[in-house]
Design a protein around this motif. Sequence first.
Motif, PDB file in Angstrom:
ATOM      1  N   SER A  82       0.836  -1.201   0.000  1.00 46.95           N
ATOM      2  CA  SER A  82       0.000   0.000   0.000  1.00 46.95           C
ATOM      3  C   SER A  82       0.870   1.251   0.000  1.00 46.95           C
ATOM      4  CB  SER A  82      -0.969  -0.003   1.193  1.00 46.95           C
ATOM      5  OG  SER A  82      -0.277   0.020   2.412  1.00 46.95           O
ATOM      6  N   TYR A  83       0.243   2.390  -0.210  1.00 48.31           N
ATOM      7  CA  TYR A  83       0.952   3.652  -0.383  1.00 48.31           C
ATOM      8  C   TYR A  83       1.824   3.984   0.837  1.00 48.31           C
ATOM      9  CZ  TYR A  83       1.636   8.640  -1.225  1.00 48.31           C
ATOM     10  OH  TYR A  83       2.187   9.877  -1.419  1.00 48.31           O
ATOM     11  N   GLY A  84       3.042   4.410   0.578  1.00 48.46           N
ATOM     12  CA  GLY A  84       4.004   4.682   1.646  1.00 48.46           C
ATOM     13  C   GLY A  84       3.602   5.801   2.575  1.00 48.46           C
ATOM     14  N   GLY A  85       2.789   6.735   2.079  1.00 57.18           N
ATOM     15  CA  GLY A  85       2.333   7.852   2.901  1.00 57.18           C
ATOM     16  C   GLY A  85       1.143   7.529   3.779  1.00 57.18           C
ATOM     17  N   GLY A  86       0.760   6.254   3.819  1.00 56.97           N
ATOM     18  CA  GLY A  86      -0.345   5.842   4.671  1.00 56.97           C
ATOM     19  C   GLY A  86      -1.689   5.940   3.977  1.00 56.97           C
ATOM     20  N   LYS A  87      -2.728   5.635   4.746  1.00 59.19           N
ATOM     21  CA  LYS A  87      -4.098   5.677   4.252  1.00 59.19           C
ATOM     22  C   LYS A  87      -4.956   6.449   5.240  1.00 59.19           C
ATOM     23  CE  LYS A  87      -4.205   1.132   3.555  1.00 59.19           C
ATOM     24  NZ  LYS A  87      -4.554  -0.224   3.135  1.00 59.19           N
ATOM     25  N   TYR A  88      -6.157   6.785   4.795  1.00 57.34           N
ATOM     26  CA  TYR A  88      -7.076   7.583   5.607  1.00 57.34           C
ATOM     27  C   TYR A  88      -8.405   6.846   5.795  1.00 57.34           C
ATOM     28  CZ  TYR A  88      -4.055  11.524   4.041  1.00 57.34           C
ATOM     29  OH  TYR A  88      -3.012  12.370   3.755  1.00 57.34           O
ATOM     30  N   ILE A  89      -9.026   7.122   6.924  1.00 59.56           N
ATOM     31  CA  ILE A  89     -10.398   6.699   7.195  1.00 59.56           C
ATOM     32  C   ILE A  89     -11.148   7.920   7.704  1.00 59.56           C
ATOM     33  CG2 ILE A  89     -11.884   5.330   8.730  1.00 59.56           C
ATOM     34  CD1 ILE A  89      -9.781   3.141   8.673  1.00 59.56           C
ATOM     35  N   ASP A  90     -12.371   8.095   7.224  1.00 59.04           N
ATOM     36  CA  ASP A  90     -13.221   9.200   7.667  1.00 59.04           C
ATOM     37  C   ASP A  90     -14.372   8.655   8.502  1.00 59.04           C
ATOM     38  OD1 ASP A  90     -11.697  10.890   6.033  1.00 59.04           O
ATOM     39  OD2 ASP A  90     -13.037  10.594   4.325  1.00 59.04           O
ATOM     40  N   ILE A  91     -14.670   9.338   9.579  1.00 62.30           N
ATOM     41  CA  ILE A  91     -15.882   9.067  10.349  1.00 62.30           C
ATOM     42  C   ILE A  91     -16.461  10.429  10.749  1.00 62.30           C
ATOM     43  CG2 ILE A  91     -15.123   6.807  11.217  1.00 62.30           C
ATOM     44  CD1 ILE A  91     -14.509   8.170  13.917  1.00 62.30           C
ATOM     45  N   THR A  92     -17.621  10.418  11.377  1.00 64.52           N
ATOM     46  CA  THR A  92     -18.201  11.651  11.907  1.00 64.52           C
ATOM     47  C   THR A  92     -18.488  11.470  13.381  1.00 64.52           C
ATOM     48  OG1 THR A  92     -20.509  11.032  11.497  1.00 64.52           O
ATOM     49  CG2 THR A  92     -19.309  12.081   9.666  1.00 64.52           C
ATOM     50  N   THR A  93     -18.753  12.582  14.042  1.00 62.92           N
ATOM     51  CA  THR A  93     -19.074  12.496  15.475  1.00 62.92           C
ATOM     52  C   THR A  93     -20.345  11.683  15.684  1.00 62.92           C
ATOM     53  OG1 THR A  93     -20.248  14.615  15.309  1.00 62.92           O
ATOM     54  CG2 THR A  93     -17.952  14.700  16.033  1.00 62.92           C
ATOM     55  N   GLU A  94     -21.265  11.686  14.700  1.00 62.19           N
ATOM     56  CA  GLU A  94     -22.512  10.926  14.833  1.00 62.19           C
ATOM     57  C   GLU A  94     -22.282   9.417  14.755  1.00 62.19           C
ATOM     58  OE1 GLU A  94     -22.215  13.526  12.779  1.00 62.19           O
ATOM     59  OE2 GLU A  94     -23.697  14.978  13.478  1.00 62.19           O
ATOM     60  N   ASP A  95     -21.150   9.004  14.188  1.00 61.78           N
ATOM     61  CA  ASP A  95     -20.846   7.563  14.114  1.00 61.78           C
ATOM     62  C   ASP A  95     -20.500   6.982  15.479  1.00 61.78           C
ATOM     63  OD1 ASP A  95     -21.179   7.467  11.326  1.00 61.78           O
ATOM     64  OD2 ASP A  95     -19.099   8.092  10.981  1.00 61.78           O
ATOM     65  N   ILE A  96     -20.141   7.844  16.423  1.00 70.78           N
ATOM     66  CA  ILE A  96     -19.744   7.387  17.762  1.00 70.78           C
ATOM     67  C   ILE A  96     -20.990   7.319  18.637  1.00 70.78           C
ATOM     68  CG2 ILE A  96     -18.295   7.848  19.769  1.00 70.78           C
ATOM     69  CD1 ILE A  96     -16.563   9.609  17.799  1.00 70.78           C
ATOM     70  N   LYS A  97     -21.312   6.109  19.082  1.00 69.35           N
ATOM     71  CA  LYS A  97     -22.505   5.908  19.911  1.00 69.35           C
ATOM     72  C   LYS A  97     -22.137   5.061  21.117  1.00 69.35           C
ATOM     73  CE  LYS A  97     -25.817   6.206  16.087  1.00 69.35           C
ATOM     74  NZ  LYS A  97     -24.900   6.520  15.004  1.00 69.35           N
ATOM     75  N   ASP A  98     -22.477   5.567  22.310  1.00 76.35           N
ATOM     76  CA  ASP A  98     -22.165   4.841  23.559  1.00 76.35           C
ATOM     77  C   ASP A  98     -20.690   4.488  23.641  1.00 76.35           C
ATOM     78  OD1 ASP A  98     -24.881   4.901  24.353  1.00 76.35           O
ATOM     79  OD2 ASP A  98     -25.293   3.139  23.115  1.00 76.35           O
ATOM     80  N   ASN A  99     -19.841   5.435  23.215  1.00 73.62           N
ATOM     81  CA  ASN A  99     -18.388   5.260  23.251  1.00 73.62           C
ATOM     82  C   ASN A  99     -17.901   4.067  22.433  1.00 73.62           C
ATOM     83  OD1 ASN A  99     -17.922   7.535  24.904  1.00 73.62           O
ATOM     84  ND2 ASN A  99     -18.526   6.347  26.694  1.00 73.62           N
TER      85      ASN A  99
END
Length: 195
Positions: free
Chosen positions: A132-149
Amino acid sequence: MKYLLSLIFILSFAGANAQTSYIESLHQYQQDYIKNHEVVKGEDKKFFRFFPGSKKYSVTASFAKTNDPKGFVMKTSGAKTSKFYRYGLISFTIDKKSYHLTVYQSQDLQTNPQYKNYLFIPFTDLTSGNESYGGGKYIDITTEDIKDNKVLIDFNKAYNPYCAYATGYNCPIPPRENNLAVAIKAGEMNFGKAH
């Protein structure tokens, strides 16, 4: 005995169907990703490559909020830098081993009503610079995706920064604290065409 064997078969079949259904939805996600990509156009779209999908890389992580009022400047691949805040820490297991990643929030996006809940997880792992790419990869989430920690982190949807395809972009470089000591064979692989 027949009941027990039937139950085992039904559970195995249900598990196989769930995996198949998940892989099918993942393939659709990848096709949409390729179709709507903002940088790679035309014939170059055939150079996208992905690891085979696996549910083992779709993990439910524990989330702990971080207090970071000062923030920090995240380095990029170009001259421009961006200020981020450590929003929280996620903890998860893969193959019965525990790992952690820091979740960041962009100062610039906090002021944009459309993206104010956007959270960013840049990371490297033992495939970075090889499969995979040497500069790493990204993941996106939102604050709404976090539920009950808790939050679902799907590494199968990890994507490359624009720098993987072309020069001239200021791509955030994953901070050292987000270097994973495990090979995450999931998500986007190296782009199949040099630039």
